[in-house]
Design an enzyme around this catalytic site. Structure first.
Site, short mmCIF file in Angstrom:
data_model
loop_
_atom_site.label_atom_id
_atom_site.label_comp_id
_atom_site.label_asym_id
_atom_site.label_seq_id
_atom_site.Cartn_x
_atom_site.Cartn_y
_atom_site.Cartn_z
N TYR A 152 -1.77 -3.47 -6.62
CA TYR A 152 -1.74 -4.14 -5.71
C TYR A 152 -2.75 -4.02 -4.62
CZ TYR A 152 -0.42 -4.95 -0.61
OH TYR A 152 -0.53 -5.53 0.67
N HIS A 189 -10.42 -2.65 11.58
CA HIS A 189 -9.46 -3.43 10.99
C HIS A 189 -9.28 -4.76 11.87
CE1 HIS A 189 -5.01 -3.58 9.55
NE2 HIS A 189 -5.80 -4.30 8.75
N SER A 215 -1.29 -3.92 10.18
CA SER A 215 -0.88 -4.71 9.07
C SER A 215 0.40 -5.49 9.21
CB SER A 215 -0.82 -4.03 7.74
OG SER A 215 -1.98 -3.23 7.60
N ALA A 216 0.43 -6.94 8.80
CA ALA A 216 1.68 -7.72 8.98
C ALA A 216 1.86 -8.09 10.57
CB ALA A 216 2.57 -7.23 8.19
N CYS A 217 1.19 -7.89 11.41
CA CYS A 217 1.34 -8.40 12.83
C CYS A 217 0.79 -9.74 13.53
CB CYS A 217 1.00 -7.27 13.88
SG CYS A 217 1.99 -5.94 13.63
N ASN A 237 0.11 -18.30 21.83
CA ASN A 237 -1.01 -17.21 22.13
C ASN A 237 -2.23 -17.60 22.72
OD1 ASN A 237 1.10 -15.68 21.18
ND2 ASN A 237 0.39 -15.45 19.23
N LYS A 275 -9.81 -2.24 1.68
CA LYS A 275 -9.58 -1.09 2.58
C LYS A 275 -10.31 0.11 1.90
CE LYS A 275 -6.34 -3.69 4.58
NZ LYS A 275 -6.39 -4.16 5.79
N SER A 327 4.76 -10.38 0.06
CA SER A 327 4.13 -11.52 -0.86
C SER A 327 2.83 -12.00 -0.09
CB SER A 327 5.05 -12.59 -1.23
OG SER A 327 5.68 -13.07 -0.20
N ARG A 328 1.99 -12.30 -1.01
CA ARG A 328 0.47 -12.57 -0.39
C ARG A 328 -0.16 -13.68 -1.10
NH1 ARG A 328 -1.88 -8.48 3.13
NH2 ARG A 328 -0.30 -7.09 3.57
N THR A 374 -3.93 -12.73 10.70
CA THR A 374 -4.33 -13.89 9.93
C THR A 374 -3.89 -15.15 10.88
OG1 THR A 374 -3.96 -13.00 7.82
CG2 THR A 374 -4.42 -15.19 7.54
N ASP A 397 -9.21 -9.70 8.71
CA ASP A 397 -8.97 -8.31 8.44
C ASP A 397 -10.15 -7.44 8.71
OD1 ASP A 397 -6.74 -6.87 7.44
OD2 ASP A 397 -7.67 -6.36 5.53
N GLY A 447 -4.42 -3.90 -1.47
CA GLY A 447 -4.77 -2.74 -0.60
C GLY A 447 -5.03 -1.45 -1.41
N ARG A 501 0.85 -1.14 -0.03
CA ARG A 501 -0.02 -0.11 0.05
C ARG A 501 0.79 1.32 0.05
NH1 ARG A 501 -1.82 0.67 4.37
NH2 ARG A 501 -1.36 -1.34 5.53
C1 OXD Z 1 -3.04 -4.62 5.01
C2 OXD Z 1 -4.01 -5.88 4.51
O1 OXD Z 1 -2.25 -4.11 4.87
O2 OXD Z 1 -4.61 -6.64 5.12
O3 OXD Z 1 -3.76 -4.32 6.46
O4 OXD Z 1 -3.88 -6.16 3.51
MN MN Z 2 -5.34 -5.51 6.90
#
Ligand code: OXD
Ligand code: MN
Length: 589
Positions: free
Chosen positions: A200, A229, A251-253, A500, A209, A372-373, A256, A276, A202, A72
Site C-alpha cells: 500500500y 503534511h 488524510s482524506a479530508c 470553499n 510518508k 481507493s486511489r 487534493t 500532500d 503510504g 496505512r
Molecule cells: C495519506 C496519504 O494517507 O496522503 O495521508 O496517502
Molecule cells: Mn497525506
C-alpha cells in the site's frame, strides 16, 4: 554509478537473494516495458495491472490489492531511535538494534524467484538546494511503477547521488502480504526505512510518508526546516498577484480537492504546487518558502467528480505522462473505466467491485474501497503552477489548518499571531477516515495533521515550530477551517468544494488588511458580511451557526485537549500551556 550505491545494491542482493536485479533508468521506454510486464505477470494470484479504456482514460491501468492491504497501518509503523523519549508517545518505538534484527530476519531470502527493482530517486527538483536523494529496493512492480509517478526516478537521481555522495536507503518487500508479518520501521539516525509485508502506497512508496515526512521531519529538526503534511497552492487575484498558501488537513479530508480547486469566482485562479507534502525553509529574507518534494498525486478517488473536482478529472484523463494508476476502485464493465462512489449519481449497470466481484444483482456499498486511489503525475495537471520547479520554492503568505469536525469548530477563524497559531494547530482534532486502518469517525487529536507522520516526539516538534516562528521576519497568517460542520439532522451546513474558495477570499482580504475581524475566545472570527456570499444559496442563519462558538462544546473540547496534552507532561512548551490557560479563562468569562 556511485560506489556507495553499488555497495548498497550488492548488500541487498546478498540479503534478499533476488533472481534478478533491475536498476530503473526513468526513461519512457522503461515505463512502457514495465507496464507491459505488469499486465502479463501475476502476484498474489492476480495480474498486477489491467489496461483500462484508453480512449476515455488514456494511459490508465488498474491494480487490485490484497483486501488486507488497502490503507496505512499505523499500529505496525515504528520509529526506531536510540532513545525512546526522543521518538515520543506519538510513535511506536523499538530499539534500532532489535528492529534491524527483526527486519533482517524477515528480509532474508525474501526476493527469491523475484526481480529486485532498484529505484534511485530525488525528492524535489534536483537543482534545488532543498532536494534530497534516495534509493529504494522493492520486489513489487506496482510499487516501482508508482514511485516513477510520485518521484523523479532513474538517471537524474543516479547523477544527483553521484554529486552529493549521500542518499536515503529504503528496503522494501511485499513478502507474502501477511498482516502478521508487516512492519514499517524508520531509522532516522541512519537515514533508512525497512518496510515489509505491504504494497500500500503510504507503507510502501518509501519516498512519500516514510522519507518525506517521518525521516524528513527529523532532518528538519536537525537542520532548521519543516517537513509538513501540507498542500501548496498559489491563489491568483484579479490584479494578477499570486499569494501562496500552505494547507494541512488529516488524510482524506479534502486536501487534493483544495489543491486543485476551481474558484467559484471567475476572476480568481488557483495554481497547484502540491497536494500532500511541503518542505518549508526560511529564506535569506526571513520569509517562509515551500517546495513540494513529490512529482505526483496519490489521491483518494471516492468523492472525486466533474462537479467536486473538475481539474482532477481533467488530470486523470490527460495523457501527457505515462502511466496513471487506479487502485481498488470499482470497474464499470460496460466501457472498462474506473468507477467510485461520488463519480456519478447513477451506478453503472454492469460493475465489478473493488474485491473483484461482479455485483450486478446484489449491490453492496461501497463498490470502490473508501480509500481507493489514483496515482497520477503532477505534469498531467492543467493547473500546475509555473513555480512548481522553482528551486527556492514559493514565498508563503498564509497557512491553513483544517479538520473534519461535525461540531464545535467554526467554518473559519484566524490565530492571533504565529505562536497562537502553533497552539491552535497543536490542538487540531479530526474524525478518523479510511486512509488508515482502524475505527472510522471518532475524533482524535492530530496536531498539524502530523500525528501519524512526525518522526520524533510532539513536544520537541511544537518547540521547533515556535522556534521557526521566532526567526521569521514576516510570519504568514495562520487560519483554522472546518468544512464539515453538521446540523442537528446530520446534514453538512457548508456546501464545501468550490464554495470553499469564498473562505480563501476572506483570508486574502485579511492578509491584505481589507477587512476587520471579530475578537473571540478562540481567535479572530469573520464578521458575517465579510464572507462573500454572492450567488450562494445559504440561509444567513445557517452561516451564523457555522460561525458560532458553542461554549458547552468548547468546554468539552478543552477537556479533550487537556487529556491529549497530559501524557506529554513537561515536554509541551510553556508557551503553548499559556495559550491553553488563556483560552480556558476566555471561555469561562
Ligand atoms: C495519506 C496519504 O494517507 O496522503 O495521508 O496517502
Ligand atoms: Mn497525506
Amino acid at each position: 554509478m556511485n560506489a556507495k550505491m553499488q555497495i548498497f545494491i550488492k548488500d541487498m542482493e546478498e540479503l534478499l537473494l533476488p533472481k534478478k536485479t533491475y536498476v530503473m533508468d526513468g526513461t519512457q521506454n522503461e515505463a512502457y516495458n514495465l507496464v507491459e510486464l505488469a499486465m502479463k505477470s501475476k502476484f498474489d494470484g492476480r495480474f498486477i495491472l489491467h489496461e483500462l479504456n484508453q480512449t476515455k482514460f488514456p494511459n490508465s491501468y488498474y491494480h487490485r490489492s490484497n483486501p488486507n492491504d488497502v490503507a496505512r497501518t499505523e499500529h505496525l509503523t515504528f520509529v526506531c531511535t536510540k532513545s525512546k523519549n526522543f521518538a515520543g508517545l506519538n510513535n511506536n518505538w523499538m530499539h534500532p538494534n532489535l528492529a534491524r534484527e527483526k527486519m533482517i530476519n524477515l528480509f532474508k531470502g525474501a526476493m527469491q524467484g523475484r526481480t529486485m527493482y532498484v529505484i534511485p530517486f530525488v525528492m524535489g527538483n534536483p537543482d534545488s538546494p532543498y532536494s534530497k536523494n534516495g534509493v529504494q529496493v522493492t520486489d513489487s512492480l506496482y510499487v516501482a511503477l508508482s514511485m516513477r509517478i510520485m518521484t523523479r526516478v532513474g538517471n537524474v537521481a543516479i547523477q544527483h547521488i553521484e554529486s552529493s555522495n549521500d542518499f536515503f536507503r529504503g528496503i522494501h518487500s511485499v513478502g507474502d502480504v501477511n498482516p502478521n508479518r508487516r512492519f514499517i520501521m524508520h531509522f532516522p539516525e541512519s537515514n533508512m526505512v525497512m518496510s515489509f509485508g505491504s504494497g500500500y502506497g503510504g507503507n510502501a512508496l518509501l519516498g512519500k510518508k516514510c522519507f518525506s515526512l517521518r525521516i524528513g521531519s527529523y532532518m528538519g529538526l536537525k537542520q532548521n526546516w519543516l517537513a509538513e503534511h501540507m498542500i501548496i497552492i498559489g491563489v491568483q487575484c484579479p490584479n494578477g498577484n499570486i499569494l501562496y498558501f500552505l494547507g494541512a488537513f488529516p488524510s482524506a479530508c479534502g486536501k487534493t480537492n483544495l489543491a486543485l480547486l476551481e474558484p467559484i469566482f471567475k476572476d480568481y485562479k488557483i495554481w497547484t504546487l502540491g497536494d500532500d507534502i511541503a518542505w518549508i525553509h526560511i529564506g535569506s529574507n526571513g520569509k517562509l518558502y515551500a517546495i513540494n518534494p513529490e512529482a505526483g498525486f496519490f489521491g483518494v478517488a471516492p468523492g472525486t467528480s466533474i462537479k467536486t473536482n473538475p481539474t482532477m478529472m481533467k488530470t486523470l484523463t490527460n495523457n501527457k505522462f505515462f502511466p496513471t494508476l487506479f487502485t481498488n476502485t470499482a470497474i464499470n464493465n460496460i466501457d472498462n473505466t474506473p468507477w467510485w462512489e461520488g463519480m456519478s449519481n447513477i451506478i453503472p449497470q454492469n460493475i465489478t467491485d473493488w474485491n473483484g466481484n461482479n455485483v450486478n444483482s446484489n449491490i453492496v456499498s461501497p463498490l470502490a474501497h473508501p480509500n481507493s486511489r489514483f496515482t497520477v503525475s503532477m505534469y498531467n495537471c492543467p493547473t500546475l503552477s509555473k513555480e512548481y520547479n522553482n528551486p527556492h520554492g514559493v514565498p508563503i503568505s498564509g497557512i491553513i489548518f483544517g479538520g473534519r469536525r461535525s461540531d464545535t469548530l467554526p467554518l473559519v477563524y484566524e490565530a492571533n499571531g504565529w505562536s497562537n497559531g502553533v497552539f491552535l494547530a497543536s490542538i487540531l482534532g479530526s474524525e478518523t477516515t479510511a486512509a488508515a486502518s482502524g475505527k472510522i469517525g471518532c475524533v482524535r487529536r492530530d496536531p498539524m495533521a502530523m500525528l501519524p507522520f512526525c518522526g520524533y516526539n510532539m513536544g520537541d516538534y511544537f518547540k521547533h515550530w515556535l522556534n521557526i516562528g521566532k526567526q521569521l521576519q514576516d510570519p504568514p497568517k495562520i487560519f483554522m477551517v472546518n468544512w464539515f460542520r453538521k446540523d442537528q439532522q446530520g446534514n453538512f451546513m457548508w456546501p464545501g468544494y468550490r464554495e470553499n474558495f469564498r473562505i480563501l477570499k476572506w483570508m486574502i482580504d485579511r492578509i491584505h488588511g481589507n477587512v476587520s475581524a471579530k475578537e473571540t475566545a478562540i481567535g479572530l472570527l469573520p464578521i458575517q458580511n465579510t464572507i462573500d456570499t454572492n450567488d450562494l444559496q445559504i440561509d444567513p442563519e445557517v452561516l451564523s451557526k457555522l460561525l458560532l462558538i458553542n461554549k458547552d462544546e468548547w468546554r468539552k473540547e478543552l477537556m479533550m485537549i487537556e487529556e491529549f496534552y497530559k501524557p506529554f507532561g513537561n515536554t509541551i512548551p510553556n508557551e503553548l500551556l499559556t495559550h491553553l490557560n488563556l483560552l480556558k479563562r476566555k471561555l469561562e468569562k
